[in-house]
Design an enzyme around this catalytic site. Structure first.
Site, PDB file in Angstrom:
ATOM      1  N   HIS A 225      23.141   9.089 -50.268  1.00  0.00           N
ATOM      2  CA  HIS A 225      23.142   7.897 -51.134  1.00  0.00           C
ATOM      3  C   HIS A 225      22.681   6.650 -50.370  1.00  0.00           C
ATOM      4  O   HIS A 225      22.443   5.619 -50.988  1.00  0.00           O
ATOM      5  CB  HIS A 225      24.542   7.663 -51.724  1.00  0.00           C
ATOM      6  N   THR A 226      22.545   6.749 -49.072  1.00  0.00           N
ATOM      7  CA  THR A 226      22.054   5.619 -48.271  1.00  0.00           C
ATOM      8  C   THR A 226      20.678   5.131 -48.725  1.00  0.00           C
ATOM      9  O   THR A 226      20.315   3.979 -48.508  1.00  0.00           O
ATOM     10  CB  THR A 226      22.019   5.955 -46.757  1.00  0.00           C
TER      11      THR A 226
ATOM     12  N   SER B 282      13.152  26.239 -59.094  1.00  0.00           N
ATOM     13  CA  SER B 282      13.428  26.424 -60.524  1.00  0.00           C
ATOM     14  C   SER B 282      13.567  25.068 -61.220  1.00  0.00           C
ATOM     15  O   SER B 282      13.205  24.923 -62.382  1.00  0.00           O
ATOM     16  CB  SER B 282      14.685  27.268 -60.735  1.00  0.00           C
TER      17      SER B 282
ATOM     18  N   GLY C 189      20.197  28.650 -54.769  1.00  0.00           N
ATOM     19  CA  GLY C 189      19.293  28.714 -53.612  1.00  0.00           C
ATOM     20  C   GLY C 189      17.978  28.020 -53.934  1.00  0.00           C
ATOM     21  O   GLY C 189      17.641  27.811 -55.107  1.00  0.00           O
TER      22      GLY C 189
ATOM     23  N   ASP D  59      14.486  27.553 -54.881  1.00  0.00           N
ATOM     24  CA  ASP D  59      13.472  28.410 -55.511  1.00  0.00           C
ATOM     25  C   ASP D  59      12.574  27.615 -56.467  1.00  0.00           C
ATOM     26  O   ASP D  59      11.857  28.209 -57.280  1.00  0.00           O
ATOM     27  CB  ASP D  59      14.141  29.566 -56.276  1.00  0.00           C
TER      28      ASP D  59
ATOM     29  N   HIS E 160      19.427  19.363 -56.281  1.00  0.00           N
ATOM     30  CA  HIS E 160      19.504  20.030 -57.578  1.00  0.00           C
ATOM     31  C   HIS E 160      18.757  21.359 -57.596  1.00  0.00           C
ATOM     32  O   HIS E 160      19.048  22.222 -58.406  1.00  0.00           O
ATOM     33  CB  HIS E 160      18.971  19.114 -58.685  1.00  0.00           C
ATOM     34  N   ASP E 161      17.762  21.517 -56.712  1.00  0.00           N
ATOM     35  CA  ASP E 161      17.093  22.816 -56.655  1.00  0.00           C
ATOM     36  C   ASP E 161      17.932  23.818 -55.877  1.00  0.00           C
ATOM     37  O   ASP E 161      18.144  24.940 -56.333  1.00  0.00           O
ATOM     38  CB  ASP E 161      15.705  22.691 -56.011  1.00  0.00           C
TER      39      ASP E 161
ATOM     40  N   ASP F  28      20.345   5.140 -43.037  1.00  0.00           N
ATOM     41  CA  ASP F  28      21.248   4.812 -41.925  1.00  0.00           C
ATOM     42  C   ASP F  28      22.679   5.027 -42.400  1.00  0.00           C
ATOM     43  O   ASP F  28      22.897   5.723 -43.397  1.00  0.00           O
ATOM     44  CB  ASP F  28      21.012   3.353 -41.492  1.00  0.00           C
TER      45      ASP F  28
ATOM     46  N   ASP G 212      23.369   2.300 -51.770  1.00  0.00           N
ATOM     47  CA  ASP G 212      23.776   1.646 -50.519  1.00  0.00           C
ATOM     48  C   ASP G 212      23.413   0.172 -50.686  1.00  0.00           C
ATOM     49  O   ASP G 212      22.245  -0.196 -50.633  1.00  0.00           O
ATOM     50  CB  ASP G 212      23.035   2.270 -49.330  1.00  0.00           C
TER      51      ASP G 212
END
Ligand code: NAG
Ligand code: NAG
Ligand code: NAG
Ligand code: NAG
Length: 341
Positions: A197-198, A79, A75, A77, A69-70, A245, A237
């Site tokens: 998401h593992t 924020s 890019g 930063d 999400h950053d 994994d 997972d």
């Protein structure tokens, strides 16, 4: 007397902090940007992350989410970390599920690193390093990240925050298109990054479209678990939830993907072939994951690498922090005068 000289000292510090030195600091990003100025950095990050994961394993997923999400909108930063009441990116829809504990861990690492090396490491860099350390500590691969990123002076604008794809609803075509806008246009990038998401967790609200349809055994289980306890965190997972994994891809092969976007990967022929390859070979997954995470850390910054190194807190710009300190100094000053009168 004592109080006026300490007041002077504070004012001198503030003047120093307000100098434009930080803005001039931007230079070429590189994985060993801090090798000379903060050689202890990697050790500090690893120790702090390991201790945090021992207390609560879900923080690993929280860090991965912050990294994505950053870096995705504009890019890396930091924020996403800004948390003042006036300007808070985490209050925007796609970011409601950012983990406060993971944000606080990044801030606590900043504090330790600045204590050891001085204010030379940005919160953006600490976010990258802490996430990588969490992935490695969970059994995943290491990967190079470009360092020397400056911290933003404001939250990202809503328009770019809402470019983040929504896991609940996005189709493969929409996801590929969305990733393509950030230099992640290779279909394998989408499949490999979904592999984070593992170690992922999700609130029930984020996959209610799938659980409410309740059209197969797995979605009925999801629905049953959520109705029993709506606040539970669902493992993304379901085979090896705490281990980094390829269990996530194996589970997808059994139609046990939690998000609609997870299931979309097995319903599309192109992505299904990659899911199958990753399910069969952890090395194939890790090889692509390493490339895609480095690409994500290199998403271009529309305005260039401009900003500051947040010196007081990763959750506030320096200007916001100085206002807070000023207010505290004023309050202390008034008390002092009252006492001497
Ligand atoms: C962000 O600010 C809100 C409101 O002041 C506060 O409740 C929350 O704990 C803050 N988040 C972090 C990570 O400190
Ligand atoms: C399958 O994914 C490809 C990208 O890999 C995309 O171009 C195509 O439109 C998708 N097909 C469907 C039916 O969504
Ligand atoms: C539902 O909850 C039970 C008990 O906590 C758990 O064992 C099971 O794995 C959960 N189901 C899914 C699909 O996560
Ligand atoms: C609590 C909060 O800030 N919620 C906001 C989340 O984002 C949506 C837009 O997607 C806003 O409408 C909510 O107010």
């Amino acid at each position: 007397m004592a109080s006026s000289s300490s007041l002077l000292a504070v004012l001198a510090t503030l003047a120093l902090l307000l100098s434009p030195a930080a803005a001039a600091l931007s230079s070429t990003l590189s994985p060993d940007f801090h090798a000379e100025t903060c050689p202890q950095l990697d050790g500090i990050v690893r120790a702090a992350v390991q201790a945090a994961l021992t207390r609560e394993i879900a923080v690993a997923a929280g860090l991965v989410r912050i990294y994505f999400h950053d870096c995705f909108p504009q890019g890396c930063d930091a924020s996403i970390l800004l948390n003042s009441t006036s300007a808070r990116e985490t209050a925007l829809g796609p970011n409601l599920t950012i983990q406060p504990r993971a944000m606080q861990l990044i801030e606590s690492i900043r504090s330790t690193a600045h204590g050891a090396c001085g204010p030379v490491v940005s919160c953006a860099d600490i976010t990258l390093l802490a996430t990588r350390a969490a992935i490695v500590a969970s059994g995943g691969p290491t990967f190079p990240v470009p360092l020397g990123n400056l911290d933003s002076l404001a939250p990202a604008p809503q328009s770019v925050v809402f470019d983040l794809p929504s896991p609940a609803t996005a189709s493969v075509a929409a996801l590929v298109q969305s990733f393509g806008t950030r230099g992640l246009g290779d279909v394998a990038d989408l499949v490999a990054l979904s592999g984070a998401h593992t170690i992922g967790r999700s609130q029930c609200g984020s996959f209610s479209d799938r659980s409410q349809r309740a059209d197969d055994t797995f979605s009925r289980k999801l629905a049953a678990n959520c109705s029993k306890n709506p606040d539970r965190l669902q493992n993304l997972d379901v085979i090896t939830p705490d281990l980094f994994d390829n269990g996530y891809y194996k589970a997808l092969g059994f139609n046990q993907g939690v998000f609609t976007s997870d299931m979309a990967l097995v319903k599309n022929k192109t992505t299904a072939a990659i899911v199958k390859r990753f399910a069969e070979s952890k090395d194939a997954f890790f090889g692509q994951f390493v490339k895609s995470m480095t690409k994500l850390a290199s998403v271009p910054k529309p305005a260039g690498n401009i900003g500051e190194i947040r010196r007081f807190s990763c959750l506030r710009t320096n200007a916001e922090s100085i206002v807070l300190i000023d207010t505290a100094v004023d309050a202390a000053g008034e008390e002092g005068f009252a006492a001497s009168a």
